[in-house]
Design an enzyme around this catalytic site. Structure first.
Site, PDB file in Angstrom:
ATOM      1  N   ILE A  93       0.851  -1.197   0.000  1.00  0.00           N
ATOM      2  CA  ILE A  93       0.000   0.000   0.000  1.00  0.00           C
ATOM      3  C   ILE A  93       0.885   1.245   0.000  1.00  0.00           C
ATOM      4  O   ILE A  93       2.084   1.153   0.284  1.00  0.00           O
ATOM      5  CB  ILE A  93      -0.915   0.048   1.252  1.00  0.00           C
ATOM      6  CG1 ILE A  93      -0.070   0.062   2.549  1.00  0.00           C
ATOM      7  CG2 ILE A  93      -1.894  -1.116   1.260  1.00  0.00           C
ATOM      8  CD1 ILE A  93      -0.867   0.417   3.796  1.00  0.00           C
ATOM      9  N   TYR A 155       7.177   4.260   2.534  1.00  0.00           N
ATOM     10  CA  TYR A 155       7.178   3.276   1.435  1.00  0.00           C
ATOM     11  C   TYR A 155       8.614   2.939   0.999  1.00  0.00           C
ATOM     12  O   TYR A 155       8.961   1.767   0.822  1.00  0.00           O
ATOM     13  CB  TYR A 155       6.388   3.887   0.278  1.00  0.00           C
ATOM     14  CG  TYR A 155       6.113   2.993  -0.904  1.00  0.00           C
ATOM     15  CD1 TYR A 155       5.016   2.134  -0.917  1.00  0.00           C
ATOM     16  CD2 TYR A 155       6.920   3.046  -2.037  1.00  0.00           C
ATOM     17  CE1 TYR A 155       4.739   1.349  -2.033  1.00  0.00           C
ATOM     18  CE2 TYR A 155       6.652   2.263  -3.148  1.00  0.00           C
ATOM     19  CZ  TYR A 155       5.561   1.421  -3.148  1.00  0.00           C
ATOM     20  OH  TYR A 155       5.283   0.642  -4.242  1.00  0.00           O
ATOM     21  N   LYS A 159      10.319  -0.707   1.164  1.00  0.00           N
ATOM     22  CA  LYS A 159      10.744  -1.341  -0.097  1.00  0.00           C
ATOM     23  C   LYS A 159      12.251  -1.601  -0.109  1.00  0.00           C
ATOM     24  O   LYS A 159      12.700  -2.611  -0.634  1.00  0.00           O
ATOM     25  CB  LYS A 159      10.321  -0.484  -1.291  1.00  0.00           C
ATOM     26  CG  LYS A 159       8.804  -0.409  -1.492  1.00  0.00           C
ATOM     27  CD  LYS A 159       8.209  -1.786  -1.769  1.00  0.00           C
ATOM     28  CE  LYS A 159       6.760  -1.747  -2.188  1.00  0.00           C
ATOM     29  NZ  LYS A 159       6.192  -3.091  -2.398  1.00  0.00           N
TER      30      LYS A 159
END
Ligand code: CAA
Length: 248
Positions: A93, A155, A159
């Protein structure tokens, strides 16, 4: 492996843009495809759409950010189908905002859905893979984990963390017939990317040497390759697929 016995692949976050393309490509390659989802309403419609295209997948509910939920999903899979041979950690997400405005919830939501999920899913299938001397773990990261992006501290951290995980686990299971790799897609034409304001998205596309967004099927082909027997000497790698946006 008996040629008539299909390998079983579990794709997390299967109902999203990338997940859908992966399920389709893997099914066409002959895999038994298990599609993880968390929203039943979305999954039911999605399954009908896949059926209409003659893509046969089995749905399995699991909240990937929750260890106990994943544990019971994998148990259900093993009882109903058998062990997972290939795991694609694809669920993810975004909660984009400048870091100075980022709430603790926005940080936690992204870290738990995008990185804790990788632990939760991989931990529940890895020992079976080791015992059977075959397995593929494919982690779907992002160009923004490789280079950073304004508004994505959460994010990018998750990642980038995925690839750190890939490198270590790859070493630990290298002698057990299990490979672990990362794919880092750039901007692909998914709902997640289309949710970025048009003006900002257009600026981003201008920075992509190929001058376009990637196609979901382009990422799916790479997943099929890394899952295959032909890719058996590839482990701990990070495959960029970004139209030249980030070269290093
Ligand atoms: N670079 C430099 N400065 C920027 C900037 C940028 N890219 N974007 C905004 N700013 C500046 C603004 O001009 C503003 O400056 P002032 O305070 O001087 O006015 C300041 O930063 C704050 O701007 P905002 O208040 O608008 O910031 P915000 O918290 O609302 O966040 C944002 C803006 C929503 C993050 C917006 O920048 C954005 O959408 N960026 C793109 C994020 C992105 O690429 N997401 C990818 C989603 S898809 C995906 O993640 C898939 C994948 O793997 C690739």
């Amino acid at each position: 492996m008996d040629k008539n016995q299909k390998r079983v692949v579990l794709v997390t976050g299967a109902t999203g843009g990338l997940g859908t393309a992966m399920c389709e490509a893997l099914y066409k390659e002959g895999y038994r495809v298990l599609a993880n989802y968390r929203s039943k309403d979305k999954a039911d419609g999605w399954k009908m759409m896949m059926d209409s295209k003659n893509i046969k997948v089995d749905l399995f509910y699991g909240e990937v950010s929750d260890y106990a939920s994943v544990e019971s999903m994998v148990k259900e899979i093993e009882e109903k189908v058998g062990p997972v041979d290939v795991l694609v950690n694809n669920a993810g997400i975004t909660r984009d905002t400048a870091f100075r405005k980022m709430s603790y919830e926005q940080w936690r939501d992204v870290l738990s859905s995008n990185l804790d999920s990788v632990f939760n899913c991989t931990r529940n299938v890895i020992n079976g893979m080791i015992d059977r001397n075959f397995g593929r773990i494919i982690n779907i990261s992002s160009v923004n984990g490789q280079r950073g992006q304004f508004g994505q501290a959460n994010y990018s951290a998750a990642k980038a963390g995925m690839h750190g995980f890939t490198k270590t686990l790859a070493m630990e299971v290298a002698r057990k017939g299990v490979t672990v790799n990362t794919i880092s897609p750039g901007y692909i034409g998914t709902d997640m990317v289309m949710a970025v304001k048009e003006e900002i998205r257009n600026q981003i596309v201008e920075q992509i040497p190929m001058g376009r967004l990637g196609g979901t099927e382009e990422v799916a082909h790479l997943v099929c390759f890394l899952a295959s027997d032909q890719a058996s000497f590839i482990t701990g790698a990070n495959y960029s697929i970004n139209g030249g946006q980030h070269v290093y």
